[in-house]
Design a protein around this motif. Sequence first.
Motif, PDB file in Angstrom:
ATOM      1  N   LYS A 159     -12.687 -32.269  46.661  1.00 55.71           N
ATOM      2  CA  LYS A 159     -13.423 -31.011  46.819  1.00 55.71           C
ATOM      3  C   LYS A 159     -13.663 -30.717  48.305  1.00 55.71           C
ATOM      4  O   LYS A 159     -13.464 -29.590  48.771  1.00 55.71           O
ATOM      5  CB  LYS A 159     -14.750 -31.115  46.058  1.00 55.71           C
ATOM      6  CG  LYS A 159     -15.541 -29.814  46.029  1.00 55.71           C
ATOM      7  CD  LYS A 159     -16.812 -29.999  45.216  1.00 55.71           C
ATOM      8  CE  LYS A 159     -17.679 -28.757  45.277  1.00 55.71           C
ATOM      9  NZ  LYS A 159     -18.972 -28.953  44.603  1.00 55.71           N
TER      10      LYS A 159
ATOM     11  N   ASP B 106      -9.198 -29.033  47.894  1.00 55.27           N
ATOM     12  CA  ASP B 106      -8.174 -29.042  46.840  1.00 55.27           C
ATOM     13  C   ASP B 106      -8.672 -28.198  45.663  1.00 55.27           C
ATOM     14  O   ASP B 106      -9.658 -28.555  45.010  1.00 55.27           O
ATOM     15  CB  ASP B 106      -7.902 -30.489  46.400  1.00 55.27           C
ATOM     16  CG  ASP B 106      -6.633 -30.614  45.576  1.00 55.27           C
ATOM     17  OD1 ASP B 106      -6.379 -29.721  44.744  1.00 55.27           O
ATOM     18  OD2 ASP B 106      -5.898 -31.608  45.768  1.00 55.27           O
ATOM     19  N   ILE B 107      -7.985 -27.084  45.401  1.00 57.59           N
ATOM     20  CA  ILE B 107      -8.451 -26.169  44.347  1.00 57.59           C
ATOM     21  C   ILE B 107      -8.197 -26.718  42.947  1.00 57.59           C
ATOM     22  O   ILE B 107      -8.735 -26.196  41.960  1.00 57.59           O
ATOM     23  CB  ILE B 107      -7.790 -24.778  44.482  1.00 57.59           C
ATOM     24  CG1 ILE B 107      -6.266 -24.887  44.336  1.00 57.59           C
ATOM     25  CG2 ILE B 107      -8.193 -24.111  45.785  1.00 57.59           C
ATOM     26  CD1 ILE B 107      -5.580 -23.542  44.160  1.00 57.59           C
TER      27      ILE B 107
ATOM     28  N   GLN C 179     -11.229 -27.509  40.696  1.00 57.18           N
ATOM     29  CA  GLN C 179     -12.136 -26.431  40.261  1.00 57.18           C
ATOM     30  C   GLN C 179     -12.460 -26.506  38.767  1.00 57.18           C
ATOM     31  O   GLN C 179     -13.558 -26.153  38.343  1.00 57.18           O
ATOM     32  CB  GLN C 179     -11.517 -25.059  40.566  1.00 57.18           C
ATOM     33  CG  GLN C 179     -11.567 -24.686  42.036  1.00 57.18           C
ATOM     34  CD  GLN C 179     -10.877 -23.358  42.316  1.00 57.18           C
ATOM     35  OE1 GLN C 179     -10.168 -22.831  41.459  1.00 57.18           O
ATOM     36  NE2 GLN C 179     -11.095 -22.803  43.507  1.00 57.18           N
TER      37      GLN C 179
END
Length: 201
Positions: free
Chosen positions: A136, A140-141, A144
Amino acid sequence: MEDSWIARVPEENLGDVRQAQAARHQAADAVMRADVSIGDAERALDVARRNVEAAKHRMDAEKATLEAAQVTGQRSSIDQAQAQIRAAEVDLAAARAHVGWRKQNVDAWRAQKVLRERELEVAEAELAMARYVALKEHGDIRVQDISERDLQAAINDAQRKTTEARREADSKAQQAQQARVQWEQLRGQARGYGGSGWNRR
């Protein structure tokens, strides 16, 4: 969270992850060690059971000696045979108490293994959280869709189970200790009677 994701995070940002990995490795090692101790305790229990059989055979032999002495009618032979039977009875009681302790010891080690497994679950849950935080913070998406609340809940749940397992392990260890004290008292009596010496450890 896959290992390849973490590989993209700079090493200097992985301090907490590396620490959590080390804790997980240590916890897994403790589970393996508990397994080995269970095996050792089970083998010691088998030996103790064989000693009970030996003590029973000695008792039978002493009874046969007494019967033979009674046929002769010699008071000294009868008295000696009766004394040997009393010694054999105490020896048998000590042998049975030894089995009792060894059984409790196996139970205690099994409870200890459960505790180590619970500690491993905590370490794994904390490692998952450390990886999540590192990813996070690295932006780094892909994390999510991962719930931080769920990760924290997993840690809390694992810690609660660990507390319960520790309570159980402590209780079993205490029972084993009490059984050992009882065996040692009877072993002392058997020595006082001039027991067979099988349990001189």
